[in-house]
Design an enzyme around this catalytic site. Sequence first.
Site, PDB file in Angstrom:
ATOM      1  CG  HIS A  46       8.630  13.534  -9.984  1.00  0.00           C
ATOM      2  ND1 HIS A  46       8.242  12.265  -9.618  1.00  0.00           N
ATOM      3  CD2 HIS A  46       7.506  14.125 -10.472  1.00  0.00           C
ATOM      4  CE1 HIS A  46       6.957  12.098  -9.863  1.00  0.00           C
ATOM      5  NE2 HIS A  46       6.486  13.210 -10.381  1.00  0.00           N
TER       6      HIS A  46
ATOM      7  CB  CYS B  17      13.966   9.966 -10.687  1.00  0.00           C
ATOM      8  SG  CYS B  17      14.828   8.506 -10.019  1.00  0.00           S
TER       9      CYS B  17
ATOM     10  CG  HIS C  29      10.848   8.312  -8.008  1.00  0.00           C
ATOM     11  ND1 HIS C  29      11.238   8.454  -9.327  1.00  0.00           N
ATOM     12  CD2 HIS C  29       9.976   9.333  -7.771  1.00  0.00           C
ATOM     13  CE1 HIS C  29      10.629   9.497  -9.858  1.00  0.00           C
ATOM     14  NE2 HIS C  29       9.870  10.054  -8.935  1.00  0.00           N
TER      15      HIS C  29
END
Length: 396
Positions: A368, A308, A356
Site C-alpha cells: 500500500h 492509496c 484507506h
Amino acid sequence: MASHRKSRPAGPRVAGIRTPALATAALTSVALLSQTANATPSDDRPTLEEVEKKVDDLYRQAGSATEKYNAAKEKTAKQRKKVDTLLDDVAKRTQKLNDAREELGSFASAQYRTGAAVPETATLLLADSPQDYFDQNQLMDRLTGRQKSAVDDYVTQQSETMEKRREATESLETLTDSQNDLKTAKSTVQKKLATARELLSELTAEEKARLAAIEKKKQAEAARKAAELAKQQAEEAAERKRQEEAAQQESGSGTSGGSGGTGSSDSSGSTTPDTSNGTKAEKAIAFARAQIGKPYVWGATGPGSYDCSGLTQAAWKAAGVTLPRVTYDQVNAGTTVSVSQAQPGDLVFFYDDISHVGLYIGDGMMIHAPKPGAYVREESIFYDGESSIHSVVRPA
C-alpha cells in the site's frame, strides 16, 4: 572578668550555616521552585502519546480529505468535458441558426426586388420570437413551400439552440461548484498535513527516538497478527484440501479411474473463476511490487508516485480490470469476504470512513501507499490495529 559579648539570638547565620529549621525550609522552597520550573513547560506541551495520536488522526483525516479531493477532481473533469461538448454543440447550432436566418433574409430580398410584399418577412427577421409573429399575423398562409420549410427550420434551430444554451449555463454552474469543492478538499488536505508536520517538528531528538520505538513496537505486534492470520489461513486451506480429497474418494470408483488424471481438473472445474481471478491477481500484485519505494503523493495515480487508491486502481488496471478512482467506490467494486478468507489480490479497506486501501498479497500482508512522507511498501494489514480494518473486497 565578665565577658562583654552579647549572646546571639537563636537562628542567625554562623559561618554561613543556617539553623536546621531554616535550612529545611529553604531546601523545601528550592525544591518547590525547581518542580514548578520543570512542570510549567510540560504542562503546556502535549505528551508524546498525545502527539502520536494527534499526528495519526491528522494523517487519517488527510487521507479522507484526499479521497474527497480525488472524487471532486474526477467529477470536475467529467463536468468540464460535458461543458466543452455542450459549448461545441451550441456553437454549431448557432451557426445553423445564422444560416437559417440568412435564408429567410434572402427571401425578403427577393420579395423586395420583385416588388412583392416585404413587411411580413422583414418583421419576422426583427422579431424576438418568430413563432409568436406567425401566430399573430398568420404569415405562414402567404409563404411558399420552400419559405415555410425555411421558417420551420429557423424556429426549430432557435428553440434547440436556446435549450442547449440553457443546459450549457447550468453545466457551467455545476462545474463552478465542483471546482469549489475541489479547492476546499485540497485546502483541507494541505492544512491537515501542515499541522502534522508542525507537531512533529516540535519534538526533541529524544522524543523522536521514543516515537520511533513506539512505532517499532506497533509494527512488531502487527507482524505477529499477520503471522497468526497466515497460520489460520494455511490450516483452513489444508482442511479444505482434505475435505476435497475425501469427497473425491467417496465420489465412486467408476469415475476415479477416468478422473485419476483429471481429478485436479474436476476439482478445479468449480474453481475456474478463482483460477482466472488468481491470474489477474498475480498481475496486479506484480505491478504493485514494482512500485515499492515510490513516494506517496496525495491525488497521484502514477507512474512516479501514488496515493492509496491510485495504487490499487493502477495495479488492477495492469491486470485488465478497471476499478473506480476512489476508495468509497472501490469498496463496492467486487465481492466482500471475511479477513480470514482474504486471497492475494483482494482489496483491504480501513477505517469507518473507508479512507484507506491496500492490496492483499497473502500471509496477512499487503502492499500500500501509506501516507505523506512514506513510500509504497509491504506491511501487515494490522499495521494500525485489527479494529481499523473495515472490509475485504475481491474485485469482480
